[in-house]
Design a protein around this motif. Structure first.
Motif, PDB file in Angstrom:
ATOM      1  N   GLU A  23     119.028  44.798  -3.824  1.00  0.00           N
ATOM      2  CA  GLU A  23     117.874  43.939  -3.616  1.00  0.00           C
ATOM      3  C   GLU A  23     118.289  42.479  -3.770  1.00  0.00           C
ATOM      4  OE1 GLU A  23     114.718  45.231  -6.222  1.00  0.00           O
ATOM      5  OE2 GLU A  23     113.901  46.417  -4.574  1.00  0.00           O
ATOM      6  N   LYS A  36     111.336  40.643  -3.031  1.00  0.00           N
ATOM      7  CA  LYS A  36     112.725  41.073  -2.859  1.00  0.00           C
ATOM      8  C   LYS A  36     112.922  41.634  -1.458  1.00  0.00           C
ATOM      9  CE  LYS A  36     113.709  41.054  -7.423  1.00  0.00           C
ATOM     10  NZ  LYS A  36     113.864  39.770  -7.969  1.00  0.00           N
ATOM     11  N   ARG A  38     115.555  44.288   0.440  1.00  0.00           N
ATOM     12  CA  ARG A  38     116.590  45.298   0.209  1.00  0.00           C
ATOM     13  C   ARG A  38     117.448  45.391   1.463  1.00  0.00           C
ATOM     14  NH1 ARG A  38     116.102  50.271   1.704  1.00  0.00           N
ATOM     15  NH2 ARG A  38     113.841  50.162   1.658  1.00  0.00           N
TER      16      ARG A  38
END
Length: 109
Positions: A23, A36, A38
């Motif tokens: 992340e 975040k 990923r």
């Protein structure tokens, strides 16, 4: 800067492949601190057909939350062990956004 003293290219498939699943935090005052992205994939879009004198292209694929959306632009990002990196992040058409989050990509040519 000559070839002998040039900084190593860190934007390579070999560097990013082990980071798939990590992340990345977006370091920007207008982006919530818990937002975040990923890293879900990394690939060479030229399929090995790039010119040997030039860097190989690289595309990174990310998934983020369905909401809020990150607008296209340049962002500093960071993940554990990566240090701060600068990416021009582009939202991707994501038909399954509600189920799997919004898609984004970064391209290095």
């Amino acid at each position: 800067m000559t070839e002998a003293t040039a900084a190593p290219d860190i934007f390579t498939l070999e560097v990013f492949t082990p980071w798939i699943g990590k992340e990345f935090s977006i370091l920007h005052p207008d982006v919530p601190p818990d937002f975040k992205l990923r890293l879900t994939g990394a690939y060479d879009p030229s399929k090995g057909a790039s010119h040997p004198r030039f860097r190989k292209p690289l595309t990174l694929q990310f998934r983020g939350p369905a909401d809020p959306l990150l607008v296209e632009g340049f962002y500093e990002v960071e993940a554990e062990g990566t240090g701060v990196l600068g990416f021009h992040i582009i939202p991707s058409l994501t038909p399954d956004r509600e189920e799997n989050g919004m898609g984004y990509h970064v391209a290095f040519n």
